[in-house]
Design a protein around this motif. Structure first.
Motif, PDB file in Angstrom:
ATOM      1  N   ASP A 195      -4.503  -5.447   2.146  1.00  0.00           N
ATOM      2  CA  ASP A 195      -3.402  -5.082   0.978  1.00  0.00           C
ATOM      3  C   ASP A 195      -4.017  -5.154  -0.359  1.00  0.00           C
ATOM      4  OD1 ASP A 195      -1.123  -4.314   0.007  1.00  0.00           O
ATOM      5  OD2 ASP A 195      -0.354  -6.562   0.201  1.00  0.00           O
ATOM      6  N   GLN A 233      -4.609  -2.022  -2.569  1.00  0.00           N
ATOM      7  CA  GLN A 233      -3.858  -2.127  -3.969  1.00  0.00           C
ATOM      8  C   GLN A 233      -4.633  -1.941  -5.198  1.00  0.00           C
ATOM      9  OE1 GLN A 233       0.070  -4.742  -2.831  1.00  0.00           O
ATOM     10  NE2 GLN A 233      -1.558  -5.780  -4.094  1.00  0.00           N
ATOM     11  N   HIS A 237       0.678   3.361  -0.059  1.00  0.00           N
ATOM     12  CA  HIS A 237       1.762   2.443  -0.044  1.00  0.00           C
ATOM     13  C   HIS A 237       3.081   3.356   0.275  1.00  0.00           C
ATOM     14  CE1 HIS A 237      -0.304  -1.101  -1.244  1.00  0.00           C
ATOM     15  NE2 HIS A 237       0.474  -1.765  -1.122  1.00  0.00           N
ATOM     16  N   HIS A 254       1.642  -5.169   7.001  1.00  0.00           N
ATOM     17  CA  HIS A 254       1.815  -4.190   5.606  1.00  0.00           C
ATOM     18  C   HIS A 254       0.203  -3.802   5.210  1.00  0.00           C
ATOM     19  CE1 HIS A 254       2.592  -2.775   1.673  1.00  0.00           C
ATOM     20  NE2 HIS A 254       1.734  -3.514   1.074  1.00  0.00           N
TER      21      HIS A 254
HETATM   22 ZN   LIG Z   1       0.782  -3.810  -0.796  1.00  0.00          ZN
END
Ligand SMILES: [Zn+2]
Length: 410
Positions: free
Chosen positions: A214, A218, A282, A296
């Motif tokens: 993640d 990001q 995302h 996620h």
């Molecule tokens: Zn995220």
């Protein structure tokens, strides 16, 4: 950014305690104190003493509390103070959890909120604090039907994973009747972030992997995001390098250095999205998580290389970035340099190899999601707000090509 280093230790990684002034979209600057070093948590008692804190509202992920070892460090700190523990919530904050939290919070006076856990605990604490000070129902504040005026109690965020970077952002995610909302308000940024790599030492490999991915995604998305600034790209660049170099080791052969590096990567990626926000991977990931239960970070990473290849094909006609397609390509070229490759095909390969090294499926196909019907459904569920932050407009056909891997065959 204004950064005043007031303390450092002797690690080769620049560990720090500093005051950050974070640029916010509304141009109001909110400061945050960041403690990011080994044993940072041991500073909490003196922080509470300095602020004369007697009554604490603690939003606590109980599993993380015990497994991270935070209990041994903080039990004595809390023993001398009045502490209301709020622990009854599930992963991914729901409005009902926020409402229960607000009711608990209002039952007595509190000087400060502490959140300890992953993104869920921190996001919940942000909303409980901010919503408690307003008359409007939480549902209205969460869905934007009523506006948030800010100025809740002080919040100390203590992350126990290296991933969401929630301690560095002014957003909070909440589900209302199954719909996902992102609440954004400058005052949601925690006043103090305490990031102690010690708390991540006992994380199992699977959680280290998905949370680390993640942070990696990001950071990557922050480099090409429409909302990116020079400042956010600076944070994102450092985060990509740190995560790319250290995540496999943090998973397979964890060392204090690799854990510290992932803490820093995750925090910097959080600071980057706090300004520039996330994009296509995302936008398309939320349905992959909700429909297939894929965590996620792993879900986001599945379309990262496809999004990179797709964005590389940007033209003036389909460019959403105000600075134009040449600028976008220049940013994407930076990513190739960071990965140490010469062309986009090699970059996509490097990303998928990286995902395999961290034990995550590199594509949807590898995760067994491959029928046309499934992929079309996922493409239809894309989050449009996040998509508008991607530098290249994507049609439903484009999304399908990214999801089924055809983007690599063109
Ligand atoms: Zn995220």
């Amino acid at each position: 950014m204004n950064q005043t280093t007031t303390e450092s230790n002797d690690s080769s990684l620049d560990c720090f305690l500093f005051e950050e002034f974070i640029a916010q979209p509304d141009s109001k600057n909110h400061s945050q104190q960041v403690y990011l070093f080994e044993n940072a948590l041991r500073q909490l008692d003196s922080i509470l003493k300095k602020r004369s804190v007697r009554r604490i509202f603690l939003v606590l992920d109980e599993m993380a509390w015990r497994s991270s070892g935070a209990d041994e460090i903080l039990d004595p700190v809390f023993a001398t103070r009045q502490v209301t523990r709020f622990t009854k919530f599930e992963p991914n904050p729901k409005i009902e959890d926020v409402e229960r939290g607000i009711a608990e919070f209002r039952r007595q006076e509190h000087d400060l909120i502490i959140a300890l856990g992953g993104g869920t605990a921190i996001d919940l604490a942000k909303m409980i604090g901010a919503f408690s000070c307003q008359q409007e129902p939480a549902r209205e504040l969460a869905t934007g039907a009523a506006s948030l005026r800010g100025l809740g109690p002080a919040l100390v965020a203590i992350p126990t994973t290296s991933g969401t970077g929630s301690e560095a952002t002014h957003f909070a995610v909440v589900y209302v009747d199954g719909q996902k909302y992102s609440v954004a308000e400058p005052s949601l940024l925690p006043d103090i972030a305490m990031i102690d790599p010690f708390l991540t030492w006992s994380l199992p490999p699977a959680i280290t992997s998905t949370t680390g991915l993640d942070a990696f995604c990001q950071a990557m998305e922050s480099i090409w995001a429409v909302g990116a600034t020079e400042e956010s790209i600076g944070y994102a660049t450092e985060a990509v390098v740190l995560a790319y170099k250290n995540l496999p080791q943090a998973i397979h052969d964890s060392t204090p250095e690799s854990r510290l590096a992932m803490c820093r990567a995750s925090h910097l990626a959080g600071k980057a999205i706090n300004i520039g926000k996330t994009t296509l991977p995302h936008a398309i990931s939320y349905a992959i998580t909700s429909e297939y239960g894929i965590p996620h970070g792993a879900a986001v990473a599945m379309t990262l290389s496809g999004a990179l290849a797709f964005n590389m094909g940007v033209t003036e006609k389909d460019c959403l970035h105000p600075r134009g397609s040449t600028h976008v390509k220049k940013q994407l070229k930076k990513i190739l340099d960071l990965l140490g490759v010469a062309d986009v095909q090699s970059a996509c390969l490097a990303i998928r190899e990286f995902m395999n090294r961290v034990g995550s499926p590199g594509t949807l196909e590898e995760a067994g999601i491959e029928t046309e019907e499934e992929l079309k459904h996922l493409a239809a569920c894309v989050n449009l707000e996040r998509m508008s932050n991607n530098p290249r407009t994507a049609s439903p056909e484009n999304l399908l090509e990214i999801l089924n891997g055809e983007i690599f065959r063109n």
